[in-house]
Design a protein around this motif. Structure first.
Motif, short mmCIF file in Angstrom:
data_model
loop_
_atom_site.label_atom_id
_atom_site.label_comp_id
_atom_site.label_asym_id
_atom_site.label_seq_id
_atom_site.Cartn_x
_atom_site.Cartn_y
_atom_site.Cartn_z
N LEU A 144 24.14 -63.59 24.75
CA LEU A 144 22.90 -63.16 24.08
C LEU A 144 21.82 -62.91 25.11
O LEU A 144 21.48 -63.79 25.90
N LYS A 145 21.27 -61.71 25.14
CA LYS A 145 20.23 -61.36 26.11
C LYS A 145 18.86 -61.77 25.60
O LYS A 145 18.63 -61.81 24.39
N PRO A 146 17.93 -62.03 26.52
CA PRO A 146 16.54 -62.26 26.09
C PRO A 146 16.02 -61.00 25.38
O PRO A 146 16.18 -59.89 25.87
N MET A 147 15.43 -61.20 24.22
CA MET A 147 14.94 -60.06 23.44
C MET A 147 13.69 -60.49 22.67
O MET A 147 13.67 -61.55 22.05
N THR A 148 12.66 -59.67 22.75
CA THR A 148 11.41 -59.98 22.06
C THR A 148 11.15 -58.94 20.97
O THR A 148 11.80 -57.89 20.91
N ASP B 126 10.28 -55.55 22.37
CA ASP B 126 11.39 -54.72 22.83
C ASP B 126 11.90 -53.81 21.71
O ASP B 126 12.17 -52.62 21.91
N ILE B 127 12.05 -54.38 20.51
CA ILE B 127 12.55 -53.61 19.37
C ILE B 127 11.47 -52.71 18.80
O ILE B 127 11.72 -51.55 18.45
N ALA B 128 10.23 -53.23 18.73
CA ALA B 128 9.12 -52.45 18.16
C ALA B 128 8.88 -51.18 18.96
O ALA B 128 8.62 -50.11 18.38
N ASP B 129 8.97 -51.26 20.28
CA ASP B 129 8.75 -50.08 21.11
C ASP B 129 9.81 -49.01 20.87
O ASP B 129 9.52 -47.81 20.88
N ILE C 129 11.63 -48.46 18.06
CA ILE C 129 11.56 -47.81 16.74
C ILE C 129 10.14 -47.31 16.44
O ILE C 129 9.87 -46.84 15.34
N GLU C 130 9.25 -47.46 17.44
CA GLU C 130 7.87 -46.97 17.34
C GLU C 130 7.15 -47.56 16.12
O GLU C 130 6.56 -46.87 15.32
N MET C 131 7.26 -48.87 16.02
CA MET C 131 6.54 -49.62 14.98
C MET C 131 5.79 -50.77 15.65
O MET C 131 6.04 -51.09 16.81
N HIS C 132 4.90 -51.38 14.90
CA HIS C 132 4.16 -52.51 15.43
C HIS C 132 5.03 -53.76 15.40
O HIS C 132 5.93 -53.89 14.56
N GLU C 133 4.74 -54.68 16.33
CA GLU C 133 5.50 -55.94 16.38
C GLU C 133 5.42 -56.71 15.07
O GLU C 133 6.40 -57.34 14.65
N SER C 134 4.26 -56.68 14.43
CA SER C 134 4.10 -57.41 13.17
C SER C 134 5.02 -56.85 12.08
O SER C 134 5.52 -57.60 11.22
N THR C 135 5.28 -55.53 12.12
CA THR C 135 6.18 -54.91 11.14
C THR C 135 7.60 -55.40 11.37
O THR C 135 8.32 -55.72 10.41
N VAL C 136 8.02 -55.46 12.62
CA VAL C 136 9.36 -55.97 12.94
C VAL C 136 9.48 -57.43 12.53
O VAL C 136 10.49 -57.86 11.97
N SER C 137 8.43 -58.21 12.80
CA SER C 137 8.42 -59.62 12.44
C SER C 137 8.58 -59.81 10.93
O SER C 137 9.35 -60.67 10.47
N ARG C 138 7.88 -58.97 10.16
CA ARG C 138 7.98 -59.06 8.70
C ARG C 138 9.36 -58.62 8.22
O ARG C 138 9.91 -59.17 7.27
N LYS D 54 21.10 -65.79 11.25
CA LYS D 54 19.70 -65.49 10.95
C LYS D 54 19.19 -64.50 11.98
O LYS D 54 19.30 -64.74 13.19
N ILE D 55 18.63 -63.38 11.53
CA ILE D 55 18.23 -62.32 12.45
C ILE D 55 17.23 -62.84 13.48
O ILE D 55 17.27 -62.48 14.65
N LYS D 56 16.33 -63.71 13.04
CA LYS D 56 15.30 -64.22 13.93
C LYS D 56 15.90 -64.97 15.12
O LYS D 56 15.31 -65.00 16.21
N ASP D 57 17.10 -65.58 14.93
CA ASP D 57 17.73 -66.34 16.01
C ASP D 57 18.20 -65.46 17.15
O ASP D 57 18.52 -65.96 18.23
N LEU D 58 18.29 -64.15 16.90
CA LEU D 58 18.72 -63.22 17.96
C LEU D 58 17.59 -62.90 18.92
O LEU D 58 17.82 -62.34 19.99
N PHE D 59 16.36 -63.25 18.53
CA PHE D 59 15.21 -63.03 19.40
C PHE D 59 14.97 -64.31 20.19
O PHE D 59 14.59 -65.34 19.64
N THR D 60 15.22 -64.25 21.50
CA THR D 60 15.07 -65.43 22.34
C THR D 60 14.29 -65.11 23.60
O THR D 60 14.25 -63.96 24.05
N THR D 61 13.69 -66.14 24.15
CA THR D 61 12.98 -65.99 25.43
C THR D 61 13.98 -66.04 26.57
O THR D 61 15.14 -66.40 26.38
#
Length: 463
Positions: free
Chosen positions: A347-351, A354-357, A359-368, A383-390
């Motif tokens: 699993l790579k570090p992913m914030t 990284d995804i918001a940029d 798909i050209e959306m805001h980070e808050s939209t990805v978070s929601r 859980k999708i959130k578990d794939l986002f790691t530092t």
């Protein structure tokens, strides 16, 4: 000071009520969205629902035929063309689902009452037993004292004690205990274990067992630390909450994956779970109301039009929610192909950025979009959130850093392979990881260890 009028120009974001609702729906889990849809259907008679049998489409990016401003004449023709109707699909010859006959789960109270009905005792004694059963707490313990129960039922304390012994003889073992110590001793007695040292340890040294301080127990009982630990192993296998595993009256909410990730011919595909959310349609009965109300009943016509607008907005919002989630998942899969192929170590570090940029959306939209949402993979439900790691900086990997999940995996591996008689301290684990090229501190090791519920070295030691 004076009153005066000034003109000023400013940019301001004003969110309509519909926009706010659309954002809220985006961050709802499948269960929350279903509850919201049920509520909307109660308030909007034009809405109907049907669950899709199985989605045949991988992509959910469909062209939306609804416009923000509705031409109601064209809209009626559209519904006729799409065959949105209020039909009853029930057929008498349809098979009745066997799941309709599955009984509900048995509660602890019912389980004990059934056992009470199987024994032959006096009616007066059975009444006291039933009272005790009714007053057990969530753990299966009896919080009331014998004196209080005797006073409330106007019987002698001896009768209450005899009734309590009857209840304590029932399954599960340890039921009806008045303390943790009594609960554990009841279980030992039912297992025909009568070692005095065990009962003494339960009475005097439960805290020492929890802290792995077997030298204190050994010194008190004049035995070896190894023998004390063997006693501790027996006690740790007992159940401190006899009610565990029984139905408590609360409905269990199961995890419903929002999408399935399948690998076909070396390529990953996203299959959205259409069964998790009902497919909405609009009731054709509205046509009669609009046609009959034209020029006659403006209020009825206006009411139906408002409900149509509300229904269309709900359908559009659900589709937009699916579309956004699909876009996010598509980028996650591209980013984390090695993880889906080989497992959590890759699993790579992913914030969110990284995804918001991408798909050209805001980070808050990805978070929601990922909030409380799950995907089904070959490795189980994730859980999708578990794939986002530092990330933790690393010298030996080709990438600049490795994910915290990978570091946790390394820590867990070291602990599993350690010498139980001489477990690794946090500092020793830190030194080993740093020798492998990871730049990590002892405090970070301790933090990750606690997150994985791994005890400290002193509590992991075996004699």
């Amino acid at each position: 000071m004076d009153f005066e009028l000034n003109l000023s120009q400013q940019q301001k974001l004003v969110m309509t009520q519909q926009m706010q609702m659309s954002i809220k729906m985006l961050q709802m889990s499948s269960i929350e969205l279903n509850e919201y849809v049920e509520k909307e259907m109660e308030e909007n008679p034009l809405l109907e629902k049907e669950y899709a049998e199985k989605s045949q489409e991988i992509s959910i990016n469909k062209e939306n035929d609804f416009t923000d401003k509705i031409d109601y004449d064209k809209f009626m023709k559209y519904l006729d063309f799409e065959n949105y109707s209020h039909e009853n699909n029930y057929k008498p010859e349809d098979e009745v689902s066997p799941f309709n006959f599955i009984s509900r789960e048995e509660s602890l109270r019912e389980y004990l009452i059934n056992q009470l009905g199987e024994i032959q005792i006096k009616a007066s004694q059975k009444k006291i037993c039933k009272y005790i059963i009714e007053n057990l707490d969530g753990k299966g313990y009896l919080p009331d004292s014998i004196l209080d129960i005797a006073g409330q039922l106007n019987v002698s304390e001896d009768k209450v004690l005899n009734a309590l012994k009857i209840v304590q003889s029932f399954e599960p073992d340890g039921i009806g205990a008045r303390s943790l110590e009594e609960c554990l001793k009841l279980q030992l007695e039912k297992k025909n274990i009568h070692d005095e040292n065990l009962f003494y340890i339960v009475d005097k040294h439960l805290n020492s067992i929890a802290e792995n301080k077997y030298t204190i127990i050994a010194k008190d009982l004049n035995i070896t630390p190894k023998q004390a630990q063997e006693y501790g192993d027996i006690i740790k296998k007992l159940e401190p909450k006899p009610s565990r595993g029984f139905y408590t009256g609360d409905e269990t909410k199961f995890i419903v994956p929002d999408a399935f990730i399948k690998k076909l011919d070396g390529e990953f595909f996203i299959i959205m779970n259409d069964n998790s959310i009902p497919r909405l349609s609009i009731n054709n009965a509205y046509k009669t109301i609009i046609n009959n109300a034209e020029g006659k009943d403006k209020d009825a016509e206006e009411y139906v039009k408002n409900k149509i607008n509300s229904a269309v907005f709900l359908i559009k919002s659900i589709e937009q929610r699916k579309s956004t989630l699909y876009s996010v998942l598509k980028e996650i899969i591209d980013y984390q192909k090695e993880y889906f192929d080989k497992g959590v170590k890759y699993l790579k570090p992913m914030t969110l950025k990284d995804i918001a940029d991408k798909i050209e959306m805001h980070e808050s939209t990805v978070s929601r979009a990922i909030r409380e949402k799950y995907i089904y993979t070959d490795r189980g439900i994730v859980k999708i959130k578990d794939l986002f790691t530092t990330g933790i900086s690393s010298e030996n990997t080709s990438s600049d850093s490795m994910s915290s999940s990978s570091v946790k995996g390394k820590i867990k591996e070291l602990v599993e392979n350690e010498d139980a008689r001489n477990p690794l301290s946090d500092q020793k684990i830190c030194d080993l990881l740093n020798s492998q090229g990871m730049n990590i501190s002892r405090r970070t090791v301790a933090k990750y260890r606690e997150e994985m519920n791994i005890k400290s070295s002193s509590k992991r030691k075996r004699y």
